[in-house]
Design a protein around this motif. Structure first.
Motif, mmCIF file in Angstrom:
data_model
loop_
_atom_site.group_PDB
_atom_site.id
_atom_site.type_symbol
_atom_site.label_atom_id
_atom_site.label_comp_id
_atom_site.label_asym_id
_atom_site.label_seq_id
_atom_site.Cartn_x
_atom_site.Cartn_y
_atom_site.Cartn_z
ATOM 1 N N GLY A 145 0.889 -0.986 -0.119
ATOM 2 C CA GLY A 145 0.162 0.038 -0.222
ATOM 3 C C GLY A 145 0.928 1.407 -0.117
ATOM 4 O O GLY A 145 0.520 2.333 -0.607
ATOM 5 N N ALA A 146 1.920 1.175 0.753
ATOM 6 C CA ALA A 146 2.783 2.439 0.842
ATOM 7 C C ALA A 146 3.529 2.777 -0.577
ATOM 8 O O ALA A 146 3.741 3.811 -1.127
ATOM 9 C CB ALA A 146 3.771 2.050 1.820
ATOM 10 N N VAL A 147 3.794 1.620 -0.839
ATOM 11 C CA VAL A 147 4.549 1.585 -2.678
ATOM 12 C C VAL A 147 3.418 2.192 -3.677
ATOM 13 O O VAL A 147 4.183 3.228 -4.187
ATOM 14 C CB VAL A 147 5.102 0.381 -2.777
ATOM 15 N N ILE A 148 2.388 1.681 -3.574
ATOM 16 C CA ILE A 148 1.404 2.370 -4.490
ATOM 17 C C ILE A 148 1.174 3.717 -4.311
ATOM 18 O O ILE A 148 0.741 4.480 -5.161
ATOM 19 C CB ILE A 148 -0.088 1.403 -4.155
ATOM 20 N N TRP A 149 0.982 4.189 -2.762
ATOM 21 C CA TRP A 149 0.646 5.651 -2.680
ATOM 22 C C TRP A 149 1.731 6.215 -3.297
ATOM 23 O O TRP A 149 1.302 7.547 -3.494
ATOM 24 C CB TRP A 149 0.441 5.611 -1.223
ATOM 25 N N VAL A 150 2.891 5.897 -2.822
ATOM 26 C CA VAL A 150 4.020 6.857 -3.332
ATOM 27 C C VAL A 150 4.147 7.018 -4.878
ATOM 28 O O VAL A 150 4.157 7.722 -5.638
ATOM 29 C CB VAL A 150 5.395 6.320 -2.921
ATOM 30 N N TRP A 151 3.949 5.952 -5.521
ATOM 31 C CA TRP A 151 3.773 5.456 -6.988
ATOM 32 C C TRP A 151 4.882 5.811 -7.772
ATOM 33 O O TRP A 151 5.980 5.715 -7.382
ATOM 34 C CB TRP A 151 2.394 6.282 -7.526
ATOM 35 N N ARG A 152 4.789 6.222 -8.946
ATOM 36 C CA ARG A 152 5.849 6.358 -10.010
ATOM 37 C C ARG A 152 6.785 7.444 -9.727
ATOM 38 O O ARG A 152 6.062 8.517 -9.455
ATOM 39 C CB ARG A 152 5.032 6.333 -11.442
ATOM 40 N N PRO A 153 8.058 7.440 -10.216
ATOM 41 C CA PRO A 153 8.602 6.064 -10.690
ATOM 42 C C PRO A 153 9.161 5.074 -9.562
ATOM 43 O O PRO A 153 9.751 3.926 -10.127
ATOM 44 C CB PRO A 153 9.889 6.715 -11.500
ATOM 45 N N TRP A 154 8.739 5.282 -8.232
ATOM 46 C CA TRP A 154 9.272 4.622 -7.277
ATOM 47 C C TRP A 154 8.809 3.034 -7.353
ATOM 48 O O TRP A 154 9.587 2.221 -7.081
ATOM 49 C CB TRP A 154 9.186 5.255 -5.878
ATOM 50 N N ILE A 155 7.531 2.875 -7.935
ATOM 51 C CA ILE A 155 7.219 1.496 -7.715
ATOM 52 C C ILE A 155 7.939 0.860 -8.826
ATOM 53 O O ILE A 155 8.175 -0.380 -8.275
ATOM 54 C CB ILE A 155 5.567 1.530 -8.116
ATOM 55 N N GLU A 156 8.198 1.414 -9.842
ATOM 56 C CA GLU A 156 9.019 0.624 -10.889
ATOM 57 C C GLU A 156 10.403 0.371 -10.322
ATOM 58 O O GLU A 156 11.073 -0.789 -10.391
ATOM 59 C CB GLU A 156 9.114 1.173 -12.284
ATOM 60 N N ILE A 157 10.875 1.245 -9.772
ATOM 61 C CA ILE A 157 12.491 0.832 -8.961
ATOM 62 C C ILE A 157 12.361 -0.152 -7.919
ATOM 63 O O ILE A 157 13.106 -1.069 -7.645
ATOM 64 C CB ILE A 157 12.774 2.232 -8.464
ATOM 65 N N VAL A 158 11.197 -0.047 -7.014
ATOM 66 C CA VAL A 158 10.965 -1.076 -5.962
ATOM 67 C C VAL A 158 10.954 -2.440 -6.705
ATOM 68 O O VAL A 158 11.440 -3.532 -6.261
ATOM 69 C CB VAL A 158 9.907 -0.522 -5.035
ATOM 70 N N LEU A 159 10.141 -2.599 -7.764
ATOM 71 C CA LEU A 159 9.786 -3.717 -8.357
ATOM 72 C C LEU A 159 10.999 -4.244 -8.861
ATOM 73 O O LEU A 159 11.250 -5.551 -9.139
ATOM 74 C CB LEU A 159 8.576 -3.696 -9.448
ATOM 75 N N ALA A 160 12.006 -3.586 -9.589
ATOM 76 C CA ALA A 160 13.084 -4.063 -10.113
ATOM 77 C C ALA A 160 14.002 -4.488 -9.022
ATOM 78 O O ALA A 160 14.858 -5.517 -9.307
ATOM 79 C CB ALA A 160 13.850 -2.739 -10.876
ATOM 80 N N LEU A 161 14.071 -3.693 -8.105
ATOM 81 C CA LEU A 161 15.131 -4.367 -6.858
ATOM 82 C C LEU A 161 14.434 -5.538 -6.492
ATOM 83 O O LEU A 161 15.120 -6.626 -6.125
ATOM 84 C CB LEU A 161 15.124 -3.419 -5.659
ATOM 85 N N VAL A 162 13.160 -5.874 -6.299
ATOM 86 C CA VAL A 162 12.586 -7.169 -5.799
ATOM 87 C C VAL A 162 13.004 -8.320 -7.209
ATOM 88 O O VAL A 162 13.230 -9.247 -6.585
ATOM 89 C CB VAL A 162 11.108 -6.889 -5.789
#
Length: 281
Positions: free
Chosen positions: A16-33
């Protein structure tokens, strides 16, 4: 069970926190995962006595993450959009094959362990990376939520239904504890949540006029996504049994590693991406 539930609740809050912050952070977080998932599956294959070439997989994750987060901003068509993931996949596969062949040994197990992760989790994760970019922000949010929560609720209710009613084994050689009754319970939950989530997102957004696909279309896709989610779970179990390990990692107490938590979600992301892309988003 308590540890599993607590970890699941924390993961939901983190998502929920990642979706709230949203782009481009969600793509960066997903790339790290995605990088972590490559590390886990390479470790699994090494435990199974293979010698995978790992760096093409890590390179693929970095390139996909970069394209998803910044491709549109650069202005180079080849680096923008989901099509770039296919280009990076072919490049990484070619480099992995070359690296294994240049060892000069007949080692098909290592070749498989080097190339297979580019497909799973690699290509599946690449699809998940591009879910947020579908349509407007609310559509991308809904696509991500559907991939995560439909698969998660499918897994959760399959567990409860299996414990309460399970008698017939679903796939005894791959996963002895899974039952047909549990599978049916999970699929019912997948369909219900596939219908409820669009209503919830529309309600939270406060925009009843938000253009989503017709509500009834979410039900069959939810069923398909739930079925694929269960196949993803079985696929992860097959790999772990082949490699002689119990979990891919220990990063999530009660859940194992990244791939132990995302196995079904990665498979479920594919039909949701196809659904929204086919509907013109």
């Amino acid at each position: 069970m308590a540890k599993r539930v607590l970890t699941g609740a924390v993961l939901i809050l983190a998502v929920g926190a990642v979706i709230w912050v949203w782009r481009p952070w969600i793509e960066i977080v997903l790339a790290l995962v995605m990088l972590l998932s490559f590390h886990e599956i390479f470790c699994a294959f090494r435990a199974g006595n293979a010698r995978p070439v790992e760096w093409p997989g890590y390179l693929y994750a970095l390139l996909c993450g970069f394209s998803a987060a910044f491709g549109d901003k650069i202005g180079i068509p080849a680096l923008s959009g989901a099509r770039s993931a296919f280009m990076w996949l072919v490049l990484a596969a070619m480099l992995a094959i070359c690296a294994v062949v240049l060892r000069g040994k007949v080692d098909f197990d290592s070749l498989t362990a080097s190339v297979f992760p580019l497909i799973y989790p690699g290509a599946f994760f690449a699809v998940f990376l591009w879910l947020p970019s579908l349509g407007e922000r609310k559509v991308g949010t809904l696509a991500v939520l559907l991939a995560i929560f439909v698969a998660s609720m499918n897994d959760c209710f399959a567990l409860f239904a299996g414990m309460a009613f399970g008698k017939r084994k679903l796939s005894p050689q791959i996963s002895p504890k899974k039952t047909v009754e549990g599978s049916v319970g999970g699929l019912i939950a997948a369909v219900l949540f596939a219908i409820l989530l669009p209503l919830a997102v529309r309600g939270i957004a406060g925009d009843p006029g938000q253009k989503f696909p017709p509500l009834w279309t979410f039900a069959p896709v939810g069923l398909i996504a739930g079925a694929f989610s269960q196949i993803g779970d079985l696929t992860a179990s097959l790999i772990k049994r082949h490699c002689g390990i119990k979990d891919f990692g220990k990063i999530f107490p009660g859940h194992g590693g990244v791939l132990d938590r995302l196995d079904g979600i990665l498979f479920a992301a594919v039909p949701w991406y196809v659904f929204f892309a086919t509907m013109g988003y």
